[in-house]
Design an enzyme around this catalytic site. Structure first.
Site, short mmCIF file in Angstrom:
data_model
loop_
_atom_site.label_atom_id
_atom_site.label_comp_id
_atom_site.label_asym_id
_atom_site.label_seq_id
_atom_site.Cartn_x
_atom_site.Cartn_y
_atom_site.Cartn_z
N TRP A 116 2.98 9.08 -6.69
CA TRP A 116 3.64 8.24 -5.70
C TRP A 116 4.15 6.95 -6.30
O TRP A 116 5.23 6.47 -5.96
CB TRP A 116 2.73 8.01 -4.50
N ASP A 150 2.28 0.30 -1.27
CA ASP A 150 2.32 1.57 -0.56
C ASP A 150 0.86 1.94 -0.28
O ASP A 150 0.12 2.25 -1.20
CB ASP A 150 3.00 2.63 -1.43
N LYS A 156 -1.18 10.24 7.24
CA LYS A 156 -2.39 10.49 6.47
C LYS A 156 -3.61 9.97 7.23
O LYS A 156 -4.67 10.57 7.17
CB LYS A 156 -2.31 9.79 5.11
C1 LIG Z 1 2.24 11.02 1.31
C2 LIG Z 1 2.53 9.81 0.52
C3 LIG Z 1 3.85 9.32 0.41
C4 LIG Z 1 5.04 10.02 1.02
O1 LIG Z 1 5.00 9.82 2.39
P1 LIG Z 1 6.13 10.36 3.37
O2 LIG Z 1 5.73 9.70 4.65
O3 LIG Z 1 6.03 11.84 3.37
O4 LIG Z 1 7.45 9.89 2.89
C5 LIG Z 1 4.05 8.17 -0.31
N1 LIG Z 1 3.02 7.51 -0.89
C6 LIG Z 1 1.75 7.96 -0.80
C7 LIG Z 1 0.65 7.20 -1.47
C8 LIG Z 1 1.47 9.12 -0.09
O5 LIG Z 1 0.21 9.57 0.01
#
Ligand SMILES: *Cc1c(COP(=O)(O)O)cnc(C)c1O
Length: 361
Positions: free
Chosen positions: A103, A172, A196
């Site tokens: 990521w 993020d 998540k």
């Molecule tokens: C799942 C995830 C993403 C991508 O998320 P989307 O909402 O599918 O765009 C980005 N960063 C992390 C750390 C993730 O776990």
């Protein structure tokens, strides 16, 4: 199949059963309006209450201080990979990025077309098995922000300690969002997809330091502008109403549980159940992850052989322990144990792991 399984999916994830049941009961005729929530105008009063409630709870549960505004933006965390540099990087401004795994790398890839980006630390050299210490970071002069990924969902590593740097942080937090307290003074912006830890797929929650909105880019499409979303209370266009409604309910459920302090404590306890099982297995189960960086959300582990891993996945599925396969890029097993995962389900997995080792050791 039983009514409900123990669902260790990495995302979208298991949600609190009481929330799902409430949504079911309210679904067809919401609030005695004679229609469901997803059939009404997003300008209707009944929806506006849902919307404002979710915004309020996001601030309350996260503990975001007054200096921060909250926004609900579609496109998940992935769109934020682009929106962050588009909005925050003006002419000749630079940003540092930590490449901590899949990521972190994605954020770098999508930032590059929109600014002068450099890698402040590269986890590639250590196989993405840990996060960096502050002393290892190469943060250059005039860095507008340092981008970090608080938890790498696939590698199963978390940033236990935040970098101590002069530049503001942008994070993020998708895969450990609102499962730990946030030291707000370090951040200009925090974002994460909600699927998540907080609800179904469909949007990101973005917290932004309000004072930076005066200088964010204006020369981009309106939907991509933070100042627009913020000014319009996340109602600039039709929002993902069902997702927002559900996130509001999950946040309410989290608040009732005791909020972030309780959630954070429980997350550490749940993770310890699995890591203790791994550590007590005499090397039958192994974790590739540096101990200090073990994720509290995504517990990755291997068995002695790939054949045993296959059998583990089949047998666990037979016990209604599902979605334990590691990401296809790394193999092995992964148990994702987000906020809504009951401790009893994690115990069931820990017991199964011990029993599987006895039978197949
Ligand atoms: C799942 C995830 C993403 C991508 O998320 P989307 O909402 O599918 O765009 C980005 N960063 C992390 C750390 C993730 O776990």
């Amino acid at each position: 199949m039983p009514d409900r399984v123990h669902n260790f999916c990495a995302g979208p994830c298991t949600l609190p059963l009481p929330v799902l049941e409430e949504v079911r009961d309210e679904f067809v005729n919401f609030n005695d309006e004679g229609m469901s929530l997803i059939e009404m105008s997003h300008r209707a009063r009944a929806y506006d209450e849902v919307h404002q409630n979710a915004m309020r709870l996001a601030v309350e549960v996260s503990g975001a201080p007054d200096e921060f505004g909250v926004m609900f933006i579609q496109g998940g965390a992935t769109l934020q990979f682009a929106m962050v540099p588009m909005n925050l990087l003006g002419n000749a401004q630079r940003a540092g990025y930590i490449n901590s795994g899949t990521w972190g790398k994605g954020a770098i890839t999508d930032a590059k077309p929109h600014g002068d980006i450099y890698v402040a630390w590269d986890g590639d050299e250590t196989g993405y098995t840990r996060m960096p210490h502050t002393a290892e970071l190469n943060v250059e002069q005039n860095t507008r922000y340092l981008h970090v990924t608080s938890n790498e969902t696939i590698g199963g590593i978390r940033m236990a300690d935040w970098p101590e740097v002069d530049a503001p942080l942008v994070a993020d937090m998708s895969s450990d969002y609102l499962s730990r307290s946030i030291p707000w003074e370090k951040f200009d912006l925090v974002y994460g997809g909600v699927q998540k830890n907080l609800g179904p797929a469909g949007m990101a929650i973005v917290f932004v330091r309000k004072s930076i909105l005066e200088n964010t880019s204006r020369n981009i499409a309106r939907y991509l502008r933070y100042d627009v979303h913020h000014d319009k209370d996340s109602l600039f266009n039709t929002p993902p109403m069902f997702t927002i409604y559900l996130v509001g309910k999950v946040l309410g459920w989290m608040k009732d549980k005791g909020g972030l302090p309780a959630i954070e404590r429980e997350a550490a306890e749940k993770a310890a159940l699995l890591y203790d099982t791994i550590d007590a297995s005499d090397g039958y189960y192994t974790s590739p992850v540096d101990r200090a960086c073990r994720s509290h959300m995504n517990v990755v582990f291997r068995l002695p052989t790939e054949d045993l891993e296959k059998k583990f996945l089949t047998d666990s599925h037979g016990e209604n322990l599902v979605n334990l396969k590691g990401h296809r890029s790394v193999g092995g097993c992964r148990a994702s144990i987000y906020n809504a995962m009951p401790t009893s389900s994690v115990k069931a997995l820990a017991d199964f792991m011990a029993e599987f080792q006895r039978a197949n050791g």
